[in-house]
Scaffold this active site. Sequence first.
Site, mmCIF file in Angstrom:
data_model
loop_
_atom_site.group_PDB
_atom_site.id
_atom_site.type_symbol
_atom_site.label_atom_id
_atom_site.label_comp_id
_atom_site.label_asym_id
_atom_site.label_seq_id
_atom_site.Cartn_x
_atom_site.Cartn_y
_atom_site.Cartn_z
ATOM 1 N N HIS A 124 0.812 -1.216 0.000
ATOM 2 C CA HIS A 124 0.000 0.000 0.000
ATOM 3 C C HIS A 124 0.842 1.261 0.000
ATOM 4 C CE1 HIS A 124 -3.315 -2.755 0.699
ATOM 5 N NE2 HIS A 124 -3.995 -1.822 0.077
ATOM 6 N N ARG B 53 -10.350 4.399 -0.639
ATOM 7 C CA ARG B 53 -9.891 3.448 0.387
ATOM 8 C C ARG B 53 -10.145 4.096 1.755
ATOM 9 N NH1 ARG B 53 -5.899 2.198 -3.790
ATOM 10 N NH2 ARG B 53 -5.601 -0.054 -3.913
ATOM 11 N N ARG C 91 -15.196 2.400 -0.413
ATOM 12 C CA ARG C 91 -15.013 1.040 0.081
ATOM 13 C C ARG C 91 -15.010 1.069 1.600
ATOM 14 N NH1 ARG C 91 -9.616 -2.132 -1.269
ATOM 15 N NH2 ARG C 91 -8.643 -0.697 0.187
ATOM 16 N N GLU D 265 -11.908 -9.993 -5.119
ATOM 17 C CA GLU D 265 -10.446 -10.036 -4.925
ATOM 18 C C GLU D 265 -9.999 -11.349 -4.299
ATOM 19 O OE1 GLU D 265 -9.189 -6.669 -2.535
ATOM 20 O OE2 GLU D 265 -10.935 -6.801 -1.255
ATOM 21 N N ASN E 294 -5.003 -6.583 -7.079
ATOM 22 C CA ASN E 294 -3.816 -6.681 -6.220
ATOM 23 C C ASN E 294 -3.931 -7.896 -5.311
ATOM 24 O OD1 ASN E 294 -3.438 -4.173 -7.341
ATOM 25 N ND2 ASN E 294 -4.165 -3.071 -5.558
ATOM 26 N N ASP E 295 -5.067 -7.979 -4.615
ATOM 27 C CA ASP E 295 -5.260 -9.138 -3.744
ATOM 28 C C ASP E 295 -5.589 -10.387 -4.549
ATOM 29 O OD1 ASP E 295 -4.689 -8.413 -1.077
ATOM 30 O OD2 ASP E 295 -6.446 -7.124 -1.077
ATOM 31 N N ARG F 176 1.888 -10.281 -1.427
ATOM 32 C CA ARG F 176 2.170 -9.027 -2.145
ATOM 33 C C ARG F 176 3.126 -8.126 -1.386
ATOM 34 N NH1 ARG F 176 -3.681 -5.860 -1.801
ATOM 35 N NH2 ARG F 176 -2.545 -3.939 -2.145
ATOM 36 N N CYS G 285 -10.464 -2.087 -10.080
ATOM 37 C CA CYS G 285 -9.884 -0.974 -9.309
ATOM 38 C C CYS G 285 -8.503 -1.322 -8.775
ATOM 39 C CB CYS G 285 -10.816 -0.543 -8.182
ATOM 40 S SG CYS G 285 -11.065 -1.815 -6.951
HETATM 41 C C1 PEP Z 1 -6.947 -4.769 -4.594
HETATM 42 O O1 PEP Z 1 -6.735 -5.666 -3.788
HETATM 43 O O2 PEP Z 1 -6.729 -4.865 -5.822
HETATM 44 C C2 PEP Z 1 -7.459 -3.471 -4.129
HETATM 45 C C3 PEP Z 1 -7.857 -2.536 -4.970
HETATM 46 O O3 PEP Z 1 -7.483 -3.237 -2.796
HETATM 47 P P1 PEP Z 1 -6.168 -2.953 -1.916
HETATM 48 O O4 PEP Z 1 -5.011 -2.768 -2.859
HETATM 49 O O5 PEP Z 1 -6.444 -1.748 -1.107
HETATM 50 O O6 PEP Z 1 -6.034 -4.198 -1.109
HETATM 51 MG MG MG Z 2 -7.533 -5.551 -1.779
#
Ligand code: PEP
Ligand code: MG
Length: 545
Positions: A188, A295, A331, A429, A452-453, A463, A500
């Site tokens: 993040h 977020r 979110r 996700e 991402n997740d 990650r 996203c």
């Molecule tokens: C994701 O997981 O792709 C996402 C947008 O949420 P975050 O990166 O905040 O976990």
């Molecule tokens: Mg996420």
Amino acid sequence: MLEYFGKAVYKGIVMGPVAVLKKQECAVKRAKISDEKQELERLAAAVKQAKLQLQGLYERAIKEVGEASAAIFEVHQMMLDDEDYMEAVHNMICGEKVNAEYAVAMTGDNFSEMFASMEDDYMKARAADVKDISNRVIRILSGQKDIDLNSMDPSIIIAEDLSPSETVQMDKERILAFVTIHGSANSHTAILARMMNIPALIGVPLDLEELHTGMKAVVDAFQGKVIFEPSDEVVETAAKRMQEEKEKLLLLQTLKGKENITLDGRKINVYANIGSVGDVGYVLENDAGGIGLFRSEFLYLGRDDFPSEEEQFQAYKQVVQMMAGKKVIIRTLDIGADKQVDYFNLGYEENPAMGYRAIRICLKQPEIFKTQLRALLRASVYGNLSIMYPMITSTEEVERIKEIVKGIQMELELGKIPYKIPEQGIMIETPAAVMISDELAELVDFFSIGTNDLTQYTLAVDRQNERLDEFYNAHHKAILRMIEMVVENAHKCGKWAGICGELGADLELTEQFVKMGVDELSVAPSMVLKIRKAVREIGQKETGK
Ligand code: PEP
Ligand code: MG
């Protein structure tokens, strides 16, 4: 000249002074003193200076983040006036004839332990504050320069690593670039750098002892390098490159006000991701069609206690009002994993990414969730607000959320408090959510794919782990097929689906996403016009024959 290479997580080229952030482990030495009076005077002067610093921070914070968040600096000033605390320090200096640094450190530790062992959550949270004020006084006593990130000249931040809560507290206007020894491209902190439009290099094998605040440096994140004390030639080349980049940006500006439409007429929504109310300016500046991911957990970071319903309501209301009718997808709280907050007392977990986080916290501690939902439903009256729930794995979770929302609706109704039930969607996700996306689509208004997740859980690659960056392949066929499947299942049910996660901003995939039928891409504000340009170059113009 010192040159180092690392990995760029946000490209750009900048030049300026560096600010070296060293983790200040105040290793305080005990020393015998002979003149207690002189030691007490030294202490009084340091306390006075600490209060002045805190007053300055308080006044600036009021202007920049508002009264509620600024209050902590006022509390710290009051703590420095606490008679018990000061008496304990005095007694130690005079009774044991020790130096002021040592007396403050010991007293700070004792008081902090005492607070930590209290039942009351508010008092427990004060443990960190006592430590904080003690460290401030010790730094002043020992002549350590405290870099004030909120008043320094715009600088390149050099650090071992940065947590999301440290990053989120920084004044973006004063940061030219981030350069860190550790960090992962998908963390993040990296996402924040992209959102803040700040060039960032991670994994740079720096020797912090060689560097000092004020040194000049060039960060060329296009080439993944940082050069300290650059030669005139390097400075000249960098200045030229900076000018070229500026011109490219100017060219992109001509796309403002234009549609995100392919040459053969397909339209897509390009929205922006944000982490705070302060980011809305970047969204508008870059002409995003809406906010695809706010977020909201960043409202909870970098502070000592939960934000109240009123505070959240004001923040959400401000965002939807500033967006003036454009969609704002907020979110709900996605705390946990790398986004740690002391006052949540999440406890140690072997595997936090797969642990107690996001919707799991909200369902197990509904009082936290309800406060946020009340604020969201109330703010919904003021604009085009949508709610999105993170980390969903089952239809049961969605059903439970719906029950909670229903309860809130009744409460607001009874209290005659204005509210609106907004559009509600979920993040896709987890592989589980992908596989049951046909069923989930029946229950919600939209999907937003968190790549991402999704990449982390599908490829079983943490990650956060910088050693695994080369295995974190978001272009993996498995991920692309999952995205396609989710979009198909959404459309079968008449719902829309967007992306996203960071992959949404990957220009190599824009065409593929459009062809898959993805309805929305939500990206860092600085990427909006680049995506618009890419969309407008897809396909072939109808010849009209
Ligand atoms: C994701 O997981 O792709 C996402 C947008 O949420 P975050 O990166 O905040 O976990
Ligand atoms: Mg996420």
